[in-house]
Write a protein that holds these residues in place. Structure first.
Motif, PDB file in Angstrom:
ATOM      1  N   THR A 196       0.809  -1.225   0.000  1.00  0.00           N
ATOM      2  CA  THR A 196       0.000   0.000   0.000  1.00  0.00           C
ATOM      3  C   THR A 196       0.840   1.270   0.000  1.00  0.00           C
ATOM      4  OG1 THR A 196      -1.920  -1.066   1.007  1.00  0.00           O
ATOM      5  CG2 THR A 196      -1.725   1.315   1.284  1.00  0.00           C
ATOM      6  N   ILE A 215       2.160   1.660  -3.496  1.00  0.00           N
ATOM      7  CA  ILE A 215       1.068   1.968  -4.428  1.00  0.00           C
ATOM      8  C   ILE A 215       0.678   3.439  -4.321  1.00  0.00           C
ATOM      9  CG2 ILE A 215      -1.372   1.539  -4.892  1.00  0.00           C
ATOM     10  CD1 ILE A 215      -0.886  -1.396  -4.186  1.00  0.00           C
ATOM     11  N   LEU A 226       1.475  -3.609  -9.917  1.00  0.00           N
ATOM     12  CA  LEU A 226       0.929  -3.714  -8.552  1.00  0.00           C
ATOM     13  C   LEU A 226      -0.598  -3.615  -8.472  1.00  0.00           C
ATOM     14  CD1 LEU A 226       3.525  -1.778  -6.347  1.00  0.00           C
ATOM     15  CD2 LEU A 226       3.071  -4.242  -6.413  1.00  0.00           C
ATOM     16  N   PRO A 227      -1.273  -2.741  -9.252  1.00  0.00           N
ATOM     17  CA  PRO A 227      -2.738  -2.686  -9.171  1.00  0.00           C
ATOM     18  C   PRO A 227      -3.444  -4.005  -9.482  1.00  0.00           C
ATOM     19  CG  PRO A 227      -1.898  -0.714 -10.232  1.00  0.00           C
ATOM     20  CD  PRO A 227      -0.740  -1.651 -10.102  1.00  0.00           C
TER      21      PRO A 227
END
Length: 407
Positions: A49, A52, A121-122
């Motif tokens: 997180t 991101i 990453l998403p």
């Protein structure tokens, strides 16, 4: 009236039983795999997180909105879903841009994200949503579907993955046939242990930045393009790739190749500069002729735009394979493709008149003299003459139809 059912042959029966067994085994493993995806994907998302948020903020500040790139891809059971990635290219403003523009559209931040695989990453959200798995065949474009062979469609019986066996076996450096064959191999023998090994090899590869391909188009063409090239005598075409350049230099430097050409001496550095320059021209096409079964490169050919509707053709064959009919087949393949797919009106070439074997090949294919200067013949082949030419003695099925076969 009862419908007549044609009995399966013994081979067809075995293949159907094997496919049924694979599908049954996949269903039994799906629950365990899904639990691992939710647990590991959830933990990964929590740990990632901060990264991101940092990447999203950097894209918003440096490149503007949108931050995410969304695209339909083919998922499990060939059902489309929306793939999520961080945006790495400049927005095209609605204008359809050719794949060769990717190098110009890629942002500096986008290059870094692709090199480090942070743009992926998403897809952890796709995993938690059930669209994807951590490990599986990479999700490909929906318009590729008509171009898969029957056995290759087995890759769609499982959820696509953020990483997969093909990626850790060579990432995008593998050709389409090998890449899809590796996907089917993974589906056929997948297990929890295999997934864990692939995840570990992925982590090691990302850390080392091994086999990273920032511009996938540098290594080949989309599946839907590559599989519409014509096939003849076991040979077909594909685009020239960066990995072909060393072989190109060796062939162009060979005395047998230089005997009938007026090329300046070439080096690997000059050839790379040439390739970087010419592949930006959407009307230029530099190709290789490959043996369909093995993928081995046997010749290199190309079409250089001269005037609207007319391109200049060149070809040179592996010097070790002279006299095997490869040059004639290569010329025929490129001409067929140029008239059927590129819709050219004519193809021209120049050849030294002392190169009698090449002259005979071109004359047999329908090329006719336009002029002779400095002992070099300028010859032209029109679309009408190509399709009106009689069948060649060595290829009795040539030009009976204009349908392009599947490579």
């Amino acid at each position: 009236m009862a419908e007549t059912v044609t009995p399966l042959s013994p081979l067809e029966q075995v293949e159907r039983e094997q496919l049924t067994a694979v599908r049954r085994r996949l269903r039994s493993r799906a629950v365990v795999k899904r639990v691992m995806d939710v647990i590991c994907g959830g933990v990964g998302l929590v740990l990632a997180t901060p990264v991101i948020l940092a990447v999203a903020g950097a894209i918003w500040l440096l490149d503007g909105r949108p931050v995410l790139f969304r695209q339909l891809r083919l998922g499990r059971d060939e059902v489309p879903f929306t793939l999520l990635k961080f945006r790495t290219m400049r927005v095209s403003g609605g204008r359809r841009l050719a794949g060769r523009d990717d190098r110009q559209r890629l942002t500096p931040l986008g290059r870094f994200l692709r090199t480090t695989s942070l743009d992926e990453l998403p897809q952890l959200f796709n995993v938690l949503r059930g669209d994807m798995s951590l490990v599986g065949p990479r999700p490909l474009y929906t318009h590729y579907l008509p171009h898969y062979r029957d056995d290759e469609r087995l890759r769609h019986t499982v959820r696509p993955g953020i990483t997969g066996l093909a990626q850790v076996s060579g990432r995008n450096h593998m050709g389409w046939d090998e890449r899809l064959r590796t996907d089917v191999e993974y589906v056929s023998r997948q297990s929890l242990g295999t997934d864990l090994r692939i995840l570990w090899r992925t982590i090691v590869g990302v850390v080392r930045r091994a086999d990273v391909v920032v511009i996938p188009g540098d290594l080949g063409e989309p599946l839907d393009i590559e599989r519409t090239y014509p096939v003849r005598n076991g040979l077909t075409l594909r685009r020239l790739r960066t990995s072909d350049l060393e072989q190109r230099v060796r062939w162009m430097s060979h005395p047998s190749t230089r005997r009938h050409t007026r090329m300046d001496p070439v080096s690997l550095a000059s050839t790379r500069e040439w390739f970087d320059r010419v592949r930006q021209d959407p009307n230029r096409h530099d190709l290789v002729v490959i043996e369909n079964a093995s993928g081995k490169v046997l010749a290199m050919a190309g079409l250089i735009p001269r005037t609207p509707g007319i391109a200049e053709f060149y070809v040179f064959v592996d010097p070790e394979r002279y006299g095997q009919g490869i040059g004639q087949t290569a010329t025929d393949l490129v001409c067929q493709w140029s008239f059927e797919r590129l819709l050219l009106d004519a193809v021209m070439l120049t050849v030294h008149q002392n190169n009698t074997s090449a002259c005979r090949i071109y004359e047999a294919l329908g090329f006719r003299d336009e002029s002779v200067t400095d002992a070099r013949r300028t010859m032209t082949l029109t679309r009408e003459r190509f399709f009106a030419a009689p069948e060649s003695a060595g290829d009795p099925g040539r030009r009976l139809s204009s349908k392009v076969g599947t490579a």
